[in-house]
Motif scaffolding. Structure first.
Motif, PDB file in Angstrom:
ATOM      1  N   TYR A   1       0.871  -1.175   0.000  1.00 23.83           N
ATOM      2  CA  TYR A   1       0.000   0.000   0.000  1.00 23.83           C
ATOM      3  C   TYR A   1       0.907   1.224   0.000  1.00 23.83           C
ATOM      4  O   TYR A   1       2.133   1.105   0.161  1.00 23.83           O
ATOM      5  CB  TYR A   1      -0.940   0.003   1.209  1.00 23.83           C
ATOM      6  N   GLN A   2       0.337   2.405  -0.193  1.00 23.16           N
ATOM      7  CA  GLN A   2       1.159   3.601  -0.324  1.00 23.16           C
ATOM      8  C   GLN A   2       1.112   4.465   0.937  1.00 23.16           C
ATOM      9  O   GLN A   2       0.096   4.536   1.625  1.00 23.16           O
ATOM     10  CB  GLN A   2       0.727   4.411  -1.542  1.00 23.16           C
TER      11      GLN A   2
ATOM     12  N   ASN B   1       4.508   9.586  -2.441  1.00 23.30           N
ATOM     13  CA  ASN B   1       4.118   8.296  -1.860  1.00 23.30           C
ATOM     14  C   ASN B   1       5.150   7.226  -2.179  1.00 23.30           C
ATOM     15  O   ASN B   1       5.753   7.231  -3.252  1.00 23.30           O
ATOM     16  CB  ASN B   1       2.756   7.849  -2.392  1.00 23.30           C
TER      17      ASN B   1
ATOM     18  N   ASP C   1       5.818   2.801  -1.799  1.00 26.74           N
ATOM     19  CA  ASP C   1       5.161   1.515  -1.578  1.00 26.74           C
ATOM     20  C   ASP C   1       5.622   0.927  -0.251  1.00 26.74           C
ATOM     21  O   ASP C   1       6.821   0.879   0.044  1.00 26.74           O
ATOM     22  CB  ASP C   1       5.473   0.533  -2.711  1.00 26.74           C
TER      23      ASP C   1
END
Length: 199
Positions: free
Chosen positions: A53-54, A113, A115
């Protein structure tokens, strides 16, 4: 062996016996096929769940998990640089691959952002191991054996920590102690990272 007796005495009461799927007399074959199809779709969706998710780079701290150079890492150092006259604040991160221990570095704007891997840790009772191949059998919550893992130093390029952990597990198992191991999982990979042993 008393190791198995002790483990099963704790786990067996919680195990549910799942019977094979059957067609209920009050459910038509067509309805049963629809239910089966829905169940298969659910399994596929679950299996394909995102492994990352970021998260904003500026919120990543020491001890956080993040993907560096495509590897799931635990951050060991973060340095933040203030923005210049026309620049942006940046964060320089150093992390260790959670599976190999290798260090990776990456710099990112704090507003961008990055990961972040979905990391889980699960404890399993150790039921059996092969001292020659280092393959292990672990007892899952559903009562089934997990047989797709080896001791941490079984593969090449093992760290000193991996080698010591493997030796300690082998020794405890040979002494017929009740052994449980902790498995870390991320990005489709798994590894034994610690253990506990009791009489």
């Amino acid at each position: 062996p008393r190791r198995w007796t002790a483990i099963l005495a704790q786990v067996w009461p919680e195990v549910n016996i799942i019977c094979p799927s059957t067609v209920h007399p009050q459910i038509s074959p067509a309805m049963q096929r629809n239910l089966d199809a829905e169940e298969m779709d659910f399994e596929r969706t679950d299996a394909g769940a995102s492994q990352t998710y970021q998260q904003q780079a500026g919120s990543i701290k020491r001890g956080s998990y993040v993907m560096l150079k495509g590897h799931p890492c635990k951050i060991v150092e973060v340095t933040t640089f203030s923005p210049g006259k026309h620049g942006h604040a940046k964060a320089h991160m150093v992390g260790q691959d959670i599976f190999t221990g290798k260090k990776y570095e990456e710099t990112s704007q704090t507003s961008h952002n990055m990961d972040v891997p979905v990391v889980t840790k699960t404890e399993y009772p150790l039921m059996n191991l092969n001292a020659e191949t280092f393959a292990v059998s672990l007892l899952q919550d559903n009562g089934e054996l997990k047989i797709d893992l080896n001791l941490p130093a079984a593969a090449g390029k093992a760290t000193e920590e991996d080698t010591k952990l493997q030796q300690d597990i082998l020794r405890a198992f040979a002494d017929e102690l009740v052994v449980s191991v902790v498995v870390i999982a991320a990005c489709g990979m798994e590894k034994i990272i610690s253990f506990s042993a009791t009489d």
